[in-house]
Write an enzyme that holds these catalytic residues in place. Structure first.
Site, short mmCIF file in Angstrom:
data_model
loop_
_atom_site.label_atom_id
_atom_site.label_comp_id
_atom_site.label_asym_id
_atom_site.label_seq_id
_atom_site.Cartn_x
_atom_site.Cartn_y
_atom_site.Cartn_z
N TYR A 113 90.59 18.42 59.57
CA TYR A 113 91.59 19.25 60.23
C TYR A 113 91.26 19.43 61.71
CZ TYR A 113 94.47 23.22 61.37
OH TYR A 113 95.38 24.04 61.96
N TRP A 152 93.02 19.88 66.12
CA TRP A 152 94.09 19.65 67.09
C TRP A 152 93.88 18.44 67.99
CZ3 TRP A 152 98.44 22.54 69.28
CH2 TRP A 152 99.01 23.41 68.35
#
Ligand SMILES: Nc1nc2c(c(=O)[nH]1)N[C@H]1C(S)=C(S)[C@@H](COP(=O)(O)OP(=O)(O)OC[C@H]3O[C@@H](n4cnc5c(=O)[nH]c(N)nc54)[C@H](O)[C@@H]3O)O[C@H]1N2
Ligand SMILES: Nc1nc2c(c(=O)[nH]1)N[C@H]1C(S)=C(S)[C@@H](COP(=O)(O)OP(=O)(O)OC[C@H]3O[C@@H](n4cnc5c(=O)[nH]c(N)nc54)[C@H](O)[C@@H]3O)O[C@H]1N2
Ligand SMILES: [Mo]
Length: 764
Positions: free
Chosen positions: A110, A112
């Site tokens: 996970y 950004w």
């Protein structure tokens, strides 16, 4: 080097940059009405000492081989050649897959990373792991873990009720009252996944205010709405919003100002919810005042206000990043339904409006370039925030969304484009969890706290060092993200590293499909070009697009979104819920019989709350001066710290009682851990609440106040995840609960140690 200005983009804004061979100079896109100062962090990325210069391996892993090792996070590193590390890693991947099965590889990864559509680190890694046999994946996000599970069952698909429900233009034009739970802080809407070319939120809120709209801020922190909207501030006790929502529904209904017709024609479950509102203890304003700390008279006045005119209820993502986080999301949905406002222009409910810059926007009429996925042959998954549970409890069962699941036994975890030692809760527990692995692989440009726990650290290029395209489905600008500087040291693109590994494992052609990076960009762009051409619009070929640097995409007009269409004709446009209507109560959810998640919005006592030993709620929200942990050493981020330490906000009454003055170094602590921070004394926060943003890189040391607590008991930099609790929102969603935890605070009685989080570990 010639100084040509080039186009590029980040999650916090489209920008232009020039490089003179030494310094990178960055300015915002000239069309952006309200650019983010976070852009000032970018120049430091080029050559900061925290960059990973060459492939590195943890000494213990390299010398003794894979296996459980509590030395992860404490060992030193050796620099090795790309060929040596890739050979060894290919061998280890093969060993894990053949010995333990493909589900033993965790590729949840996970995070950004960068705004580029092609060099999307997670997407690249997932593709690599899928073509080489598959992997245990993660579902949902740290951002909206609870909302992602509850919203589709009660209102609509997550994206359709966050990104594309109520637009900022509609707020500016139609809304009379904005009731913002958790606010709509401009620092947050500065960020949009994939980039943002125009920051419109301040302008839209100002226009609404100029027209006479009233803003009500329900939040422990005053800066959660911009000053210029002159909001009425209700400084709520954290974690209690659903009680306020229930009291508003109760008061409106008791005074017969609810929309009975709308509840009849568009909703399901009102009977159960109504019964709960009026059953003892009656959920009236006096009841909620006790729980929320907001005066009953203010609650009654608010109930009066929102029942007239056009009312919009918003809920920041933060509210659901807490225990029972499903409840405020469901409660706000039900409140907007009781008011009969859902689907009206500028009214009703928009999940997360203002939490991110790609929400409340128009949708593009053509698809943006997207990197193609390969199906994952392995079905094993976890809810993303349960990663430490999985590593510590393989084979154990847990509940999730109505079913029982079993944690797989993962031996190898692989991360690209995310920073779990930033984003996860209770970092010391996460450290114990990664000690269980055989092998931990991390691709990152920086020596983050995560890289410092990895066995294999693969230096990635930053977005500044490669060509890419920036776009998102709710921003009209497709941006050529041009390479601005040469790759640093031995850094390589994640794509090239994974292609080299895929070749070693015999799947190179499937991974690359025979394309170079540049050929992928042209290939991905072509989908958008064709869609433009089909509509008879300006559809330049790739080279011309690249030359121009950006391309304006057409957008669909505001048709009210799914909720507007549903309101107009619920039979023709049913919602994807079990009844096709808004579920203000839900028989299927009631049927799960979860004690921590009943079949209607409800107030549930949290199992961790301030008490005598830990009298404060700590709010750990998103940092104003950076995106998460990214570029924490950049100019804007460091400029906001004090002596290199993160700043914690505290109310003057609390500070006075504890002998804390502005600028003092304080120690925040609970039974899980402790951290230092610099105190900022301010009236902008509710008494009894502290606020410390996320993102200061974890810098663990022994704690002189707790000498027997181990060598990592005190984060000297100010990372709140040293203190947060690693616990799911409920058995329904199992989302992250990082936003709130209970802590104590006191002046730090020792000489505060120097922060060294941005200095790489010793390299042999
Ligand atoms: N206590 C608490 N914790 C929270 C939250 C909270 O409210 N409170 N919020 C949560 C939320 S909403 C989120 S979304 C998460 C965010 O957590 P993350 O998304 O994991 O945080 P980032 O710092 O953005 O991590 C991105 C990483 O990718 C790296 N990177 C950048 N570009 C590239 C690239 O091209 N290739 C590779 N390989 N790496 C790259 C960066 O250096 C950085 O280490 O945190 C969560 N954690
Ligand atoms: N500058 C910046 N912006 C960001 C990010 C970033 O890292 N930096 N991250 C982006 C990401 S990935 C996401 S998911 C979004 C997250 O968006 P959010 O989760 O909405 O952002 P936060 O800043 O964590 O929280 C917003 C506010 O909610 C308030 N709050 C906390 N707890 C409670 C509560 O119990 N009740 C009420 N009423 N209010 C409460 C806090 O005062 C806080 O300032 O932000 C995005 N925007
Ligand atoms: Mo997030």
């Amino acid at each position: 080097m010639t100084e040509i200005e080039k186009t590029h983009s980040a999650h916090w804004g489209v920008f232009r940059a020039r490089y003179d061979g030494d310094r990178l100079r960055v300015r915002p896109h000239p069309g952006d009405p309200d650019p983010s100062p976070v852009l000032d962090n970018i120049p430091a990325a080029v050559a900061h000492p925290a960059r990973v210069g060459a492939p590195a391996v943890r000494r213990g892993w390299w010398e003794r081989g894979p296996g459980r090792d509590p030395a992860r996070g404490r060992d030193d590193y050796l620099t090795v050649s790309w060929d040596a590390v890739l050979d060894r890693l290919a061998e280890e991947t093969h060993r894990v897959r053949t010995t333990h099965g493909d589900a033993a590889v965790y590729g949840g990864s996970y995070g950004w990373a960068s705004a580029g559509r092609f060099h999307h680190a997670q997407g690249q890694l997932h593709r690599f792991l899928a073509v080489t046999g598959g992997y245990t994946r993660s579902v949902n996000t740290y951002s909206g873990g609870a909302a992602e599970v509850i919203l589709p069952q009660v209102l609509g698909a997550f994206d359709s009720v966050s990104r594309n429900a109520v637009t900022w233009d509609a707020v500016a034009a139609h809304t009379d009252t904005v009731l913002a739970f958790g606010g709509m802080a401009l620092k947050n809407s500065a960020i949009a996944a994939g980039g943002v070319s125009r920051h419109v939120e301040r302008g839209a809120m100002r226009a609404a205010r100029d027209r006479g709209a009233v803003f009500v801020l329900v939040s422990p922190l005053r800066p959660d709405l911009p000053e210029e909207v002159d909001a009425t501030w209700l400084p709520i006790r954290p974690g209690t919003d659903v009680a306020l929502m229930l009291a508003l529904m109760h008061t409106v209904t008791a005074e017969n100002r609810h929309d009975g017709d709308f509840l009849d024609t568009h909703c399901d479950g009102w009977e159960q919810l109504r019964e709960y509102l009026f059953a003892a203890p009656v959920k009236d304003a006096d009841w909620a005042a006790e729980i929320t700390g907001i005066d009953a008279s203010a609650i009654r006045e608010l109930a009066w206000r929102i029942a007239y005119g056009r009312t919009l209820v918003t809920v920041a993502q933060s509210l659901q990043r807490a225990e029972h986080g499903e409840q405020p999301v469901w409660g706000a949905t039900a409140l907007a339904a009781v008011l009969g406002q859902i689907g009206l222009p500028g009214g009703g409910f928009n999940y997360g409006l203002g939490s991110l810059g790609h929400y409340g926007r128009l949708r593009n009429a053509v698809p943006v370039p997207t990197f193609s996925r390969v199906p994952n042959p392995v079905s094993s998954f976890i809810p993303v925030a349960r990663v430490a549970d999985m590593l510590l409890h393989p084979g154990e069962t847990y509940d999730y969304n109505g079913a029982e699941h079993t944690y797989p036994h993962v031996r190898m975890a692989w991360w690209a484009g995310g920073n779990p030692f930033h984003h996860h809760q209770d970092l010391r527990r996460l450290r114990r969890a990664v000690a269980e692995l055989d092998t931990f692989v991390v691709h990152d440009p920086m020596w983050t706290a995560t890289a410092r726990h990895a066995d294999v650290v693969l230096p990635s290029t930053t977005t500044l060092e490669r060509d890419d395209m920036g776009a998102t489905s709710s921003d009209p600008l497709l941006v050529a993200m041009k390479q601005l500087v040469p790759p640093r040291g031995e850094a390589r693109d994640d794509y090239d590293v994974l292609a080299a590994l895929a070749h070693r494992l015999g799947h190179g052609d499937r991974f690359t499909e025979g394309r170079t990076s540049h050929e992928w960009l042209v290939h991905m762009y072509d989908r958008t070009r064709k869609a433009l051409a089909d509509r008879g619009l300006d559809a330049p070929d790739f080279d011309e697009f690249w030359e121009r640097g950006e391309l304006e995409l057409p957008q669909r007009p505001d048709d009210g979104g799914v909720l507007g269409r549903f309101r107009a004709d619920p039979a023709a446009h049913p919602l994807p819920t079990p009844s096709g209507r808004i579920q203000v109560g839900s028989a299927p959810i009631a049927g799960y019989r979860y004690s921590d998640h009943p079949g209607h919005p409800a107030w549930l006592e949290p199992t961790e709350a301030p008490d005598e030993r830990h009298p404060f709620w700590l709010v750990s929200n998103q940092p104003a001066t950076r995106l998460h942990s990214q570029l924490d050493f950049g100019a804007h981020s460091s400029g906001s710290k004090r002596s290199g330490r993160e700043v914690v906000r505290i109310h003057p009454d609390d500070a006075a009682g504890l002998g804390i003055s502005d600028g003092d170094v304080v120690r925040l602590h609970n039974d899980r851990g402790a951290c230092l921070a610099s105190a900022r004394v301010t009236e902008d926060i509710r008494p009894g609440v502290l606020q410390l943003p996320t993102g200061a890189w974890w810098d663990p040391r022994p704690d002189p106040e707790r000498p027997d607590a181990g060598d990592d008991a005190l984060c000297v930099h100010g990372n709140p995840n040293a203190l947060t609790r690693d616990h799911g929102t409920s058995r329904l969603a199992q989302g992250c609960t990082g936003q709130l935890c209970a802590v104590a605070v006191a002046p730090y009685p020792h000489e505060p140690p120097e922060v060294t989080a941005h200095t790489p570990p010793p390299l042999g």
